[in-house]
Enzyme design. Sequence first.
Site, PDB file in Angstrom:
ATOM      1  N   ARG A   1      -1.935  -3.874  -3.558  1.00  0.00           N
ATOM      2  CA  ARG A   1      -3.309  -3.888  -2.860  1.00  0.00           C
ATOM      3  C   ARG A   1      -4.449  -3.731  -3.544  1.00  0.00           C
ATOM      4  O   ARG A   1      -5.169  -4.491  -3.404  1.00  0.00           O
ATOM      5  CB  ARG A   1      -2.967  -2.673  -1.765  1.00  0.00           C
ATOM      6  CG  ARG A   1      -4.449  -2.397  -0.895  1.00  0.00           C
ATOM      7  CD  ARG A   1      -4.208  -0.978   0.019  1.00  0.00           C
ATOM      8  NE  ARG A   1      -4.151   0.043  -0.904  1.00  0.00           N
ATOM      9  CZ  ARG A   1      -5.236   0.683  -1.683  1.00  0.00           C
ATOM     10  NH1 ARG A   1      -6.415   0.397  -1.385  1.00  0.00           N
ATOM     11  NH2 ARG A   1      -4.988   1.739  -2.341  1.00  0.00           N
ATOM     12  N   ARG A   2      -4.483  -2.884  -4.585  1.00  0.00           N
ATOM     13  CA  ARG A   2      -5.719  -2.823  -5.267  1.00  0.00           C
ATOM     14  C   ARG A   2      -5.694  -3.911  -6.245  1.00  0.00           C
ATOM     15  O   ARG A   2      -6.975  -4.531  -6.475  1.00  0.00           O
ATOM     16  CB  ARG A   2      -5.574  -1.455  -6.144  1.00  0.00           C
ATOM     17  CG  ARG A   2      -5.818  -0.213  -5.487  1.00  0.00           C
ATOM     18  CD  ARG A   2      -5.533   1.026  -5.867  1.00  0.00           C
ATOM     19  NE  ARG A   2      -5.726   2.271  -5.282  1.00  0.00           N
ATOM     20  CZ  ARG A   2      -5.039   3.419  -5.355  1.00  0.00           C
ATOM     21  NH1 ARG A   2      -3.993   3.386  -6.181  1.00  0.00           N
ATOM     22  NH2 ARG A   2      -5.153   4.482  -4.725  1.00  0.00           N
TER      23      ARG A   2
ATOM     24  N   ARG B   1      -2.073  10.043 -15.261  1.00  0.00           N
ATOM     25  CA  ARG B   1      -2.695   8.727 -14.998  1.00  0.00           C
ATOM     26  C   ARG B   1      -4.245   9.050 -15.795  1.00  0.00           C
ATOM     27  O   ARG B   1      -4.764   8.185 -16.445  1.00  0.00           O
ATOM     28  CB  ARG B   1      -3.053   8.426 -13.706  1.00  0.00           C
ATOM     29  CG  ARG B   1      -1.692   7.570 -13.193  1.00  0.00           C
ATOM     30  CD  ARG B   1      -1.691   7.166 -11.576  1.00  0.00           C
ATOM     31  NE  ARG B   1      -0.331   7.167 -10.945  1.00  0.00           N
ATOM     32  CZ  ARG B   1      -0.478   6.491  -9.706  1.00  0.00           C
ATOM     33  NH1 ARG B   1      -1.661   5.970  -9.170  1.00  0.00           N
ATOM     34  NH2 ARG B   1       0.802   6.307  -9.327  1.00  0.00           N
TER      35      ARG B   1
ATOM     36  N   LYS C   1       0.456   7.652   3.237  1.00  0.00           N
ATOM     37  CA  LYS C   1       0.536   6.327   2.686  1.00  0.00           C
ATOM     38  C   LYS C   1       1.954   5.894   1.973  1.00  0.00           C
ATOM     39  O   LYS C   1       2.157   4.967   1.680  1.00  0.00           O
ATOM     40  CB  LYS C   1      -0.428   6.067   1.768  1.00  0.00           C
ATOM     41  CG  LYS C   1      -0.559   6.898   0.441  1.00  0.00           C
ATOM     42  CD  LYS C   1      -2.159   6.686  -0.265  1.00  0.00           C
ATOM     43  CE  LYS C   1      -2.117   7.033  -1.605  1.00  0.00           C
ATOM     44  NZ  LYS C   1      -1.002   6.876  -2.787  1.00  0.00           N
ATOM     45  N   ASP C   2       2.775   7.313   1.560  1.00  0.00           N
ATOM     46  CA  ASP C   2       3.774   7.111   0.713  1.00  0.00           C
ATOM     47  C   ASP C   2       5.148   7.047   1.833  1.00  0.00           C
ATOM     48  O   ASP C   2       6.396   7.053   1.450  1.00  0.00           O
ATOM     49  CB  ASP C   2       4.090   8.272   0.093  1.00  0.00           C
ATOM     50  CG  ASP C   2       3.412   8.343  -1.322  1.00  0.00           C
ATOM     51  OD1 ASP C   2       2.756   7.179  -1.640  1.00  0.00           O
ATOM     52  OD2 ASP C   2       3.079   9.414  -1.784  1.00  0.00           O
TER      53      ASP C   2
ATOM     54  N   ARG D   1       1.366   3.926 -13.655  1.00  0.00           N
ATOM     55  CA  ARG D   1       2.351   4.853 -12.847  1.00  0.00           C
ATOM     56  C   ARG D   1       2.427   6.492 -13.586  1.00  0.00           C
ATOM     57  O   ARG D   1       1.696   6.594 -14.586  1.00  0.00           O
ATOM     58  CB  ARG D   1       3.812   4.475 -13.411  1.00  0.00           C
ATOM     59  CG  ARG D   1       4.265   3.186 -12.392  1.00  0.00           C
ATOM     60  CD  ARG D   1       4.243   3.331 -10.927  1.00  0.00           C
ATOM     61  NE  ARG D   1       4.897   4.411 -10.398  1.00  0.00           N
ATOM     62  CZ  ARG D   1       6.341   4.643 -10.417  1.00  0.00           C
ATOM     63  NH1 ARG D   1       7.070   3.819 -10.807  1.00  0.00           N
ATOM     64  NH2 ARG D   1       6.791   5.732  -9.864  1.00  0.00           N
TER      65      ARG D   1
ATOM     66  N   CYS E   1       5.821  -1.747  -0.787  1.00  0.00           N
ATOM     67  CA  CYS E   1       5.184  -1.999  -2.210  1.00  0.00           C
ATOM     68  C   CYS E   1       5.161  -3.252  -2.751  1.00  0.00           C
ATOM     69  O   CYS E   1       4.390  -3.778  -3.620  1.00  0.00           O
ATOM     70  CB  CYS E   1       5.932  -0.954  -3.023  1.00  0.00           C
ATOM     71  SG  CYS E   1       5.684   0.798  -2.623  1.00  0.00           S
TER      72      CYS E   1
END
Length: 323
Positions: free
Chosen positions: A138-139, A162, A90-91, A156, A249
């Site tokens: 997206r979230r 996190r 996904k990155d 971040r 992004c």
Amino acid sequence: MRDNSAMTTHTLSCTIATRESRLALWQAEHVRDLLAARFGWSVDLLGMTTRGDQILDRALSKVGGKGLFVKELEVALEEGRAHLAVHSLKDVPMDMPEGFVLVTVLDREDPRDAFVSNNHACLADLPHGARVGTSSLRRVVQLKARRPDLDVQPLRGNLDTRLRKLDEGQYDAIILAAAGLKRLGLAQRIRSCLELDEMLPAAGQGALGLEIRQDAVEISAAMQTLTHQPTWLAVHAERAVSRALGGSCSMPLAAHARWNGSVLQLDALLGHPGDATVPLVRAMAQAEVITTEQAEALGLAVVAQLRSQGGDALLAALPSATA
């Protein structure tokens, strides 16, 4: 580019370029062990700190996007200091830089997002105005669609950072990829997994991709034997959606493909990049898929639906429209 053609399937050693976060190192070590078991190779890790790891005070959408996590690794490949790089798929940008290729995708871990909280069991249990941390537009748009009352704040840092911020009480809950937590043995931190109808994942979420130089023909042949074909086809469909829409992004875009027998079902959604109150645009298509061309065609069919149902207006709202 320097020549690293000496790397062959008979070579007893190779080097993997990897970020130095705990999750990235787990992923590289997983591939190292896989190569040792399959080919008998001795594998070294080249740990690197990327720009994406260094910039923690601004959203990725404002400093160059997810490609910041892979550029330094590609330089190591280009200079011959490493033979392959391991990425969370996904990155990985949708279009690979000239001279590089995504050669292999391994079997996907749980693709869902995880709800992590010390005091609440699930998203529905959060009180009005609860603070939720996430690093992803997206979230954000999907959280706001379900719970417009939530105070969604940027989050971040690597996975451990996190979790520490959650434990310090900075957030009532945070949303993380379930795959990373499970890979690091932290599944107990997951209070609930958000099902696909609650939170659609990012393209490629949960999958590991291996990148090599395009001219590394012999290592390419070896790496391709590691490909998990169902995941390979599914992520091709997902990434086709992002590629066609100029996914970055800055774009609240989700795409996830799942198998129903030989039929691949692809769901996608698009949100407004600057106003999470704007209704989401959703699309779904399915088809029998056995080739990457068919997978990409399925992705383009979903893109056509998104555009026809109002997606073009959302794309036009991007800071610099790419579609």
